[in-house]
Design an enzyme around this catalytic site. Structure first.
Site, PDB file in Angstrom:
ATOM      1  CB  CYS A   1      -1.090  -0.110   1.215  1.00 54.53           C
ATOM      2  SG  CYS A   1      -0.206  -0.184   2.845  1.00 54.53           S
TER       3      CYS A   1
ATOM      4  CB  CYS B   1       4.299   0.120   1.941  1.00 57.80           C
ATOM      5  SG  CYS B   1       3.475  -1.837   2.329  1.00 57.80           S
TER       6      CYS B   1
ATOM      7  CG  ASP C   1      11.189  29.132 -33.188  1.00 57.62           C
ATOM      8  OD1 ASP C   1      12.067  30.660 -33.610  1.00 57.62           O
ATOM      9  OD2 ASP C   1      12.110  28.191 -34.203  1.00 57.62           O
TER      10      ASP C   1
END
Length: 737
Positions: A3, A6, A426
């Protein structure tokens, strides 16, 4: 890891090391670690993970030629599948016996005990083992909640069976959606323990399967490369060898239908190459000698001979995979709240469960009811959905982007796309092709277009100037390559060229060059010349036989996709701005063609970043799209940088998103994908929070059966992952807005 708690625990342990910064991702099961040179060793990092109660391994090794040596393939769901099948087979009879009084024969409860015990002690063993490891390190995770809850339900039932009235012959027990407030030691909860474990195992199984699917885009990308190659020897013979035998500079053959073995340059042959795996574009690209080809693309035309230029980890495919992996391992800013919550979530739930047990016991309710409510709190509260909300969406979104040629460099980019309101483009190489092209020819009376192309095209063919290349290229294409030879060729820097073609003295260039020869520009051709100049185009005046014959107009034309790209960017609520070093007339002409209203012209390369900074100072959130070295500072300055993939490496390195195909429409697609991924993350987080906020109080109030709590908890994680998988259906748009 089981989970999010952890992952947080391992992350905290790693970050305690001096000079170490770590980010642990629960969904990808990877840790991204940066540290000061010499501060720690790899073994120190592995020891830190082990000290947290987990194990870890270093990433796949890299071979001497840069080729990645993959780890042995394993199926993470194999062991889980066995435990799930056994658990489900044993739990179903227990559930039916406990729910349906008509099926409860004499001493049925003893059979339930025999069926439930292997489920609790064997099938759930990984949960108990993880919970014990957490206990030894004075921490708690989701496994702690599930282990305590199911063992408590099983232990209560065993006590009731052996010491209470639940073990008597003829005992009957119904199933209640809401726990029975009158129940005592005449009830057993074997169905709670066994069915909750089955639900947890089922949730983890489908979660693991879904996570595999979430990462399948990157896995498929990595598996696309060729495994062997037809290497060409010095004597012209071919021999098929493993790819790892190929070296930079070696030549190899690619036949129709074969994959290009590695990045290289075509030295012989003409063919079309399918580059869809890298660019997302389905139309093959024509390749001829001098063109670059990318490894793992498919030759769909003729035979090609390619010289290898990059191998292994240096290839475009490997770099894309590395870029996507890095993005998936990181954390988006929106995940910080989830991390903070999950870090304290499990201890808080344990406190709530104990408080629930104490409250209902003190309120005079039966011990069985108080126990059931406390167990429901433990089981319903799972931080898994919270921990999976961000990384699974990021995993799927970036993987899908890689398939479509839209490379999102990191999770923080997602937040930027949501806030951007201005996109600076650009001009040369981004909005336009960056290559001069013939756009118009105006002729004098008695002169034809083929005459102009043949004579002027032949003259310009002797020059290397970009304008000359455009005219000669167009002439060769229209006349089938039949251009006569030039005698006495002379070039006048900045003015034009002259020479003899088919016995005629031909001159082409600026009006000033012709004026030096006594040829005056006037009449309709003068008007055509002035109109072209006013539109920002380059007008070339041509003469032969001592008189004015034509005006040839060339220009850097917009890409075919640019106008549509601008429409899409506007549809996303963005204001496009054209930025260029060219003069204003040229810039405004291009802007009109593609639909841009705001133009900033005459900007030197060093000033582009300052233009972006000025826009930001005016309160705009700016995205910059560019392709050249001179765009790199502006890309870095912008809130969001998008590099055209056909541009320079410097520009690509400075950007946040890379458009591999070089198609400007990809800018809108990339922003759409990033925004869709961010929206998915926010939806996941909302439901993960809402689930716990709503159901924990219901469980504590005694209105939730632990069996239903287990099923709901498992379903929440699967729901979050499934919602993320919808991103796999994201598609680019190539017609209309």
């Amino acid at each position: 890891m089981t989970c999010a708690s952890c992952a947080n625990r391992i992350e905290r342990r790693l970050n305690k090391l001096d000079g170490v910064t770590a980010s642990v991702n629960y969904a990808t099961e990877k840790a991204a670690v940066t540290y000061e040179d010499g501060a720690v060793t790899a073994e120190d990092l592995l020891d830190a993970v082990r000290a947290a109660g987990y194990d870890a391994a270093l990433p796949a090794a890299v071979g001497p030629d840069g080729d990645t040596v993959p780890a042995a393939a394993t199926d993470p769901t194999a062991a889980l599948r066995v435990r799930l099948i056994l658990s489900a087979a044993l739990s179903l009879p227990v559930l039916l016996l406990s729910m349906v009084p008509a099926l409860q024969f004499d001493n049925w409860q003893w059979l339930a005990w025999n069926l439930a015990t292997p489920v609790v002690l064997y099938c759930a063993w990984p949960l108990h083992r993880a919970a014990w490891a957490n206990l030894r390190h004075a921490t708690a995770t989701m496994d702690t909640l599930i282990s305590i809850g199911t063992l408590s339900a099983w232990a209560w039932s065993v006590v009731a069976l052996f010491l209470g009235d639940a073990g008597i012959t003829g005992m009957k027990m119904g199933f209640d959606l809401v726990p029975d407030r009158t129940a005592d030691l005449d009830h057993v909860y074997f169905e709670v323990a066994s069915v909750v474990i089955t639900s947890i195992l089922a949730g983890r199984f489908f979660e693991a399967r879904a996570k595999q699917r979430a990462g399948s885009a990157l896995t498929a990308l990595l598996e696309l490369g060729a495994k062997d190659v037809a290497m060409l020897a010095a004597d012209g013979s071919e021999r098929r060898v493993p790819l790892d035998r190929l070296r930079v500079g070696d030549r190899f053959v690619v036949r129709p239908g074969e994959k290009v073995a590695t990045d290289g340059t075509v030295v012989e042959g003409v063919s079309a190459v399918d580059q869809s795996l890298l660019t997302g574009e389905s139309v093959p690209v024509e390749k001829q000698p001098g063109d670059e080809v990318v490894g793992a693309t498919v030759n769909v035309g003729g035979r090609l001979v390619v010289e290898a230029t990059r191998l292994g980890a240096d290839t475009a495919l490997a770099q894309i995979a590395r870029l996507v992996t890095d993005a998936q391992t990181g954390k988006a800013p929106v995940q910080r709240l989830a991390d903070r919550v999950s870090g304290v979530f499990v201890p808080a739930v344990l406190i709530v469960a104990v408080a629930t047990l104490g409250f209902w016991t003190g309120a005079g309710e039966g011990a069985a009811f108080a126990f059931t409510a406390a167990v429901a709190v433990l089981i319903i509260a799972c931080p898994c959905a919270l921990g999976l909300a961000t990384p699974t969406a990021l995993l799927v979104g970036t993987g899908r982007g890689a398939q479509l040629g839209l490379l999102i460099k990191g999770p923080a980019v997602l937040e930027s796309t949501r806030r951007v309101d201005t996109v600076v483009l650009d001009k040369t190489g981004t909005v336009t092709s960056g290559v001069m092209a013939l756009v118009d020819i105006q002729t004098a009376d008695g002169t034809t277009r083929p005459d102009v192309l043949r004579l002027v095209g032949a003259l310009e063919n002797a020059s290397e100037h970009p304008v000359a290349r455009a005219i000669a290229g167009a002439a060769g294409a229209e006349l089938g390559g039949l251009l006569p030879a030039v005698a006495g060729f002379r070039s006048h820097d900045g003015l034009g060229v002259e020479g003899d073609v088919d016995g005629r003295a031909v001159i082409a260039g600026r009006a000033a060059l012709l004026a030096d020869r006594g040829i005056v520009l006037d009449g309709p051709l003068a008007a055509a010349h002035d109109a072209a100049q006013a539109a920002g185009r380059t007008a070339i005046v041509a003469a032969w036989d001592g008189r004015l014959q034509a005006v040839v107009v060339v220009a850097d034309t917009p890409k075919d996709s640019s106008a549509e790209a601008i429409r899409r960017l506007k549809a996303l609520g963005l204001t496009p701005v054209l930025l260029t070093g060219d003069n204003r007339a040229t810039a405004e002409a291009v802007a009109r063609q593609v639909g841009i209203d705001e133009v900033i012209a005459g900007v030197l390369p060093a000033g582009k970043a300052q233009v972006v900074a000025d826009l930001q100072a005016r309160g705009r959130v700016v995205a910059m799209v560019g392709d050249g070295v001179n765009d790199a500072p502006a890309l870095a300055q912008a809130d969001l940088g998008l590099a055209i993939g056909t541009g320079t490496d410097v520009a690509i390195q400075a950007s946040d998103i890379t458009l591999v195909s070089g198609d400007l429409r990809g800018a809108a697609d990339a922003i759409r994908l990033a925004r869709r991924t961010l929206a998915t993350i926010r939806t996941n987080l909302f439901w993960a929070f809402a689930y716990n906020v709503v159901l924990i109080p219901i469980a504590a109030a005694g209105y939730l059966n632990p069996v239903l709590a287990g099923a709901a908890m498992a379903a929440s994680s699967v729901l979050v992952v499934t919602n993320s998988l919808r991103l796999r259906r994201f598609a680019v748009r190539r017609d209309g807005v």
